[in-house]
Motif scaffolding. Sequence first.
Motif, PDB file in Angstrom:
ATOM      1  N   HIS A 143      -7.035 -12.709  -2.933  1.00 22.74           N
ATOM      2  CA  HIS A 143      -6.397 -11.862  -3.053  1.00 22.74           C
ATOM      3  C   HIS A 143      -6.130 -10.916  -4.181  1.00 22.74           C
ATOM      4  N   LEU A 144      -6.460 -11.704  -5.309  1.00 23.12           N
ATOM      5  CA  LEU A 144      -6.341 -11.091  -6.614  1.00 23.12           C
ATOM      6  C   LEU A 144      -7.276 -10.217  -6.955  1.00 23.12           C
ATOM      7  N   ILE A 145      -8.513 -10.201  -6.330  1.00 26.28           N
ATOM      8  CA  ILE A 145      -9.545  -9.254  -6.433  1.00 26.28           C
ATOM      9  C   ILE A 145      -9.368  -8.065  -5.814  1.00 26.28           C
ATOM     10  N   CYS A 146      -8.919  -8.595  -4.238  1.00 29.97           N
ATOM     11  CA  CYS A 146      -8.706  -7.027  -3.546  1.00 29.97           C
ATOM     12  C   CYS A 146      -7.296  -6.441  -4.092  1.00 29.97           C
ATOM     13  N   PHE A 147      -6.398  -7.087  -4.409  1.00 29.99           N
ATOM     14  CA  PHE A 147      -5.055  -6.153  -5.033  1.00 29.99           C
ATOM     15  C   PHE A 147      -5.482  -5.208  -6.128  1.00 29.99           C
ATOM     16  N   VAL A 148      -6.190  -6.096  -7.026  1.00 29.59           N
ATOM     17  CA  VAL A 148      -6.634  -5.374  -8.374  1.00 29.59           C
ATOM     18  C   VAL A 148      -7.727  -4.055  -8.016  1.00 29.59           C
ATOM     19  N   ALA A 149      -8.508  -4.300  -7.112  1.00 24.06           N
ATOM     20  CA  ALA A 149      -9.337  -3.361  -6.634  1.00 24.06           C
ATOM     21  C   ALA A 149      -8.800  -2.227  -6.064  1.00 24.06           C
ATOM     22  N   LEU A 150      -7.912  -2.643  -5.368  1.00 23.95           N
ATOM     23  CA  LEU A 150      -7.111  -1.502  -4.468  1.00 23.95           C
ATOM     24  C   LEU A 150      -6.391  -0.649  -5.321  1.00 23.95           C
ATOM     25  N   ILE A 151      -5.702  -1.227  -6.411  1.00 24.30           N
ATOM     26  CA  ILE A 151      -4.862  -0.195  -7.490  1.00 24.30           C
ATOM     27  C   ILE A 151      -5.761   0.435  -8.149  1.00 24.30           C
ATOM     28  N   SER A 152      -7.061  -0.097  -8.481  1.00 23.65           N
ATOM     29  CA  SER A 152      -8.202   0.708  -9.238  1.00 23.65           C
ATOM     30  C   SER A 152      -8.421   1.818  -8.710  1.00 23.65           C
ATOM     31  N   ILE A 153      -9.046   1.518  -7.317  1.00 26.53           N
ATOM     32  CA  ILE A 153      -9.615   2.731  -6.308  1.00 26.53           C
ATOM     33  C   ILE A 153      -8.582   3.797  -6.140  1.00 26.53           C
TER      34      ILE A 153
ATOM     35  N   ILE B 178       0.881  -1.268  -0.013  1.00 27.23           N
ATOM     36  CA  ILE B 178       0.000  -0.044  -0.084  1.00 27.23           C
ATOM     37  C   ILE B 178       0.775   1.312   0.080  1.00 27.23           C
ATOM     38  N   TYR B 179       1.993   1.224   0.963  1.00 28.77           N
ATOM     39  CA  TYR B 179       2.896   2.251   0.769  1.00 28.77           C
ATOM     40  C   TYR B 179       3.429   2.610  -0.230  1.00 28.77           C
ATOM     41  N   TYR B 180       3.846   1.436  -0.930  1.00 28.08           N
ATOM     42  CA  TYR B 180       4.485   1.693  -2.330  1.00 28.08           C
ATOM     43  C   TYR B 180       3.764   2.280  -3.344  1.00 28.08           C
ATOM     44  N   LEU B 181       2.334   1.605  -3.451  1.00 35.27           N
ATOM     45  CA  LEU B 181       1.399   2.066  -4.182  1.00 35.27           C
ATOM     46  C   LEU B 181       1.394   3.690  -4.040  1.00 35.27           C
ATOM     47  N   PHE B 182       1.014   4.077  -2.993  1.00 38.71           N
ATOM     48  CA  PHE B 182       0.593   5.398  -2.664  1.00 38.71           C
ATOM     49  C   PHE B 182       1.708   6.225  -3.062  1.00 38.71           C
ATOM     50  N   TYR B 183       3.045   6.000  -2.655  1.00 38.10           N
ATOM     51  CA  TYR B 183       3.731   7.089  -2.995  1.00 38.10           C
ATOM     52  C   TYR B 183       4.975   6.733  -4.261  1.00 38.10           C
ATOM     53  N   HIS B 184       4.972   5.628  -4.802  1.00 37.94           N
ATOM     54  CA  HIS B 184       5.573   5.390  -6.036  1.00 37.94           C
ATOM     55  C   HIS B 184       4.530   4.647  -7.147  1.00 37.94           C
ATOM     56  N   TYR B 185       3.531   4.990  -7.298  1.00 38.37           N
ATOM     57  CA  TYR B 185       2.556   4.446  -8.329  1.00 38.37           C
ATOM     58  C   TYR B 185       3.292   4.181  -9.729  1.00 38.37           C
ATOM     59  N   HIS B 186       2.744   3.235 -10.248  1.00 38.34           N
ATOM     60  CA  HIS B 186       3.297   2.977 -11.644  1.00 38.34           C
ATOM     61  C   HIS B 186       2.526   1.882 -11.945  1.00 38.34           C
ATOM     62  N   TYR B 187       2.253   1.907 -13.376  1.00 38.78           N
ATOM     63  CA  TYR B 187       1.319   0.867 -13.953  1.00 38.78           C
ATOM     64  C   TYR B 187       1.916  -0.592 -13.789  1.00 38.78           C
ATOM     65  N   LEU B 188       3.083  -0.502 -13.636  1.00 35.40           N
ATOM     66  CA  LEU B 188       3.439  -2.059 -13.249  1.00 35.40           C
ATOM     67  C   LEU B 188       2.940  -2.635 -11.831  1.00 35.40           C
ATOM     68  N   HIS B 189       2.414  -1.768 -10.935  1.00 33.18           N
ATOM     69  CA  HIS B 189       1.857  -2.252  -9.855  1.00 33.18           C
ATOM     70  C   HIS B 189       0.600  -3.103 -10.223  1.00 33.18           C
TER      71      HIS B 189
ATOM     72  N   ILE C 165      -6.205   4.409  -8.490  1.00 34.98           N
ATOM     73  CA  ILE C 165      -6.033   5.493  -9.598  1.00 34.98           C
ATOM     74  C   ILE C 165      -7.275   6.546  -9.659  1.00 34.98           C
ATOM     75  N   PHE C 166      -8.397   6.039  -9.336  1.00 39.07           N
ATOM     76  CA  PHE C 166      -9.728   6.944  -9.412  1.00 39.07           C
ATOM     77  C   PHE C 166      -9.391   7.904  -8.163  1.00 39.07           C
ATOM     78  N   MET C 167      -8.763   7.869  -7.185  1.00 37.43           N
ATOM     79  CA  MET C 167      -8.571   8.515  -6.069  1.00 37.43           C
ATOM     80  C   MET C 167      -7.373   9.361  -5.996  1.00 37.43           C
ATOM     81  N   LYS C 168      -6.512   8.995  -6.801  1.00 40.15           N
ATOM     82  CA  LYS C 168      -5.338   9.735  -6.702  1.00 40.15           C
ATOM     83  C   LYS C 168      -5.108  11.092  -6.743  1.00 40.15           C
ATOM     84  N   LYS C 169      -6.028  11.805  -7.371  1.00 39.67           N
ATOM     85  CA  LYS C 169      -5.951  13.308  -7.419  1.00 39.67           C
ATOM     86  C   LYS C 169      -6.459  13.867  -6.208  1.00 39.67           C
ATOM     87  N   TYR C 170      -7.240  13.220  -5.254  1.00 42.75           N
ATOM     88  CA  TYR C 170      -7.759  13.531  -4.092  1.00 42.75           C
ATOM     89  C   TYR C 170      -6.547  13.526  -2.986  1.00 42.75           C
ATOM     90  N   LEU C 171      -5.991  12.087  -3.097  1.00 37.09           N
ATOM     91  CA  LEU C 171      -4.822  11.801  -2.173  1.00 37.09           C
ATOM     92  C   LEU C 171      -3.720  12.919  -2.294  1.00 37.09           C
TER      93      LEU C 171
END
Length: 160
Positions: A79-89, A46-57, A91-97
């Motif tokens: 786990h697959l559903i949760c990880f892909v959902a987390l990354i998708s959410i 989660i930390y890596y996703l928030f601070y160093h997002y890349h499409y390779l995530h 992406i949609f919330m990135k500008k607010y974060l």
Amino acid sequence: MSPGLFNHSIIFNLILIVTFSVSVNSFSQLPNLNILFYIIFHLTFIYYLFYHYHYLHFFLGFIYGVLFDIFLLNTIGTHLICFVALISIYIFMKKYLFLLSAYQISITIFITLNTIIFTEMLLAFLLDNIYFTINYLLRFFIISIIIFVPSIFILNKLDK
């Protein structure tokens, strides 16, 4: 790719590999050790996703999601559903974060960590009929509270 980003990428991926490896190995003498590394894996992801997002995530989320599902549940989905959902959410919330302060991002990471773990447990119950006791859920929550601040501190130090 800049040298600093490359170093962060290697460090975070090494942490992910090590914590994944320890969390899927069952230490029957120390069951809380598996839970500890399972939580550290999720926190680092989660930390890596928030601070160093890349499409390779998406690729990382897919690989780790499938591997966690195979090693821990013997099925593919939870786990697959949760990880892909987390990354998708994300992406949609990135500008607010980006508008949040460091403290607010830390709280968001903590809430995301526990939400993902409890969602994985709920999906494991719904999809695979795996039952979790309330004590098991509380153990996850208590361990995540105990290790959250030191883990974020260490991840911030590694990030600089």
